[in-house]
Every structure is written in structure tokens, then in C-alpha cells.
Design a protein around this motif. Sequence first.
Motif, PDB file in Angstrom:
ATOM      1  N   SER A 146      47.323  38.040  37.210  1.00 19.47           N
ATOM      2  CA  SER A 146      48.492  38.666  37.368  1.00 19.47           C
ATOM      3  C   SER A 146      48.704  39.736  36.614  1.00 19.47           C
ATOM      4  N   PRO A 147      49.676  40.635  36.792  1.00 26.17           N
ATOM      5  CA  PRO A 147      49.875  41.915  35.776  1.00 26.17           C
ATOM      6  C   PRO A 147      50.037  41.154  34.221  1.00 26.17           C
ATOM      7  N   LYS A 148      50.653  39.882  34.159  1.00 29.57           N
ATOM      8  CA  LYS A 148      50.808  39.318  32.727  1.00 29.57           C
ATOM      9  C   LYS A 148      49.622  38.577  32.214  1.00 29.57           C
ATOM     10  N   GLY A 149      48.636  38.730  33.107  1.00 34.35           N
ATOM     11  CA  GLY A 149      47.188  37.965  32.535  1.00 34.35           C
ATOM     12  C   GLY A 149      47.147  36.561  33.097  1.00 34.35           C
ATOM     13  N   VAL A 150      48.014  36.065  33.737  1.00 34.03           N
ATOM     14  CA  VAL A 150      48.021  34.531  34.281  1.00 34.03           C
ATOM     15  C   VAL A 150      46.772  34.353  35.248  1.00 34.03           C
ATOM     16  N   VAL A 151      45.914  33.497  35.036  1.00 33.62           N
ATOM     17  CA  VAL A 151      44.898  33.110  35.856  1.00 33.62           C
ATOM     18  C   VAL A 151      45.416  32.301  37.103  1.00 33.62           C
ATOM     19  N   SER A 152      45.408  32.587  38.295  1.00 38.89           N
ATOM     20  CA  SER A 152      46.111  32.058  39.585  1.00 38.89           C
ATOM     21  C   SER A 152      45.531  32.366  40.820  1.00 38.89           C
TER      22      SER A 152
END
Length: 169
Positions: A146-152
Motif C-alpha cells: 500500500s502507499p504506507k508500505g503495508v504488504v496486502s
Amino acid sequence: MSGEVHSLRLRLGRPEDARAIGLLVRRVARRWVLPDQPRRVGEAMLARFGARGFRERMLAGQRFHLAFLGPVLVGVAGMRDDSHLVQLFVGTRYQGRGIAGKLWRRTMHDAVRRAGTRRFTLNASRCAVPVYLRLGFVPTGPEGRSPKGVVSTPMALSLRRAGARKPAA
């Protein structure tokens, strides 16, 4: 399914529930979500899962449905804009009892009633993808950040006709 799930009580969260929501979400995220995240991203995620953040999101209009067994908060589902599931957490010791399915159906029906929502989206952590598949969601793209770096993994569920589809629990 345990007999105590029959005594499961669901209700809409209130700002004064923010502390309990934060404690549950942080505990479950540490166990299940953070192992698949870069360390810096996990730390930032935990910071967003504090009581203040949940209280602010509720006051801004996000709706959180809560599941209780007796006085114990055992699950939480959060929805943004009546269409994007931002949280679905069940305490580790209460998993496998159908609580996530009950919370999801309550949250989904609330959004359908309030806004006529026909399509729901979410970003699933790696360990949650099988749960969301059982609830009727399908991947809409590959796992990424995600833009916040969360792997999903981005996922969606579309409802048929006027009646809400009943996902498997």
C-alpha cells in the motif's frame, strides 16, 4: 462451533470503546499481521491502532461493529465509507468459532441498509486471505504494498441483485 458463540452479542462501537478496540486489534495484529510486514511498517501500523486513532476514526464516521462473549470484547469489524472493510479482527483464542463471519455479515448488512452498497473492498494481510475467500471475497490484484508500505492483497465482494448474498461463515 462452541455453544458460547450462541451467546455472542454484537453491537455498534462507540468512541468510549476505542481503548478496548485498540487493545484487541494490537494484540491480534502483533500475532498474525506484523510477521509479514517490514519492521518499520509494522511499528507505524501499531501506532495507528491506538485508542486515539480508533476514537478519531469513529468520530469521523467510520463504523465499528463489536462482538462480545459476556463482558469480553472478542472481535471487531471496521468499515470506511460503507464499502471498504478496514479491520476484521477476532481474538486469537476465539478464532475458528464463526465470529468473523457473524461480524462480517452484520457489518455488510449495515452498509447495505445505510448506503445500498453492492461492492465491498479490503486489503487482506497474507494470513487473512483464506478467511476472506471463505467470506466470499476474491482477489482483484496481486499481493503488493500500500502507499504506507503495508504488504496486502486487494480483494472485493460484489453482491447479486437486491438481496444481500450470504457469504459462507
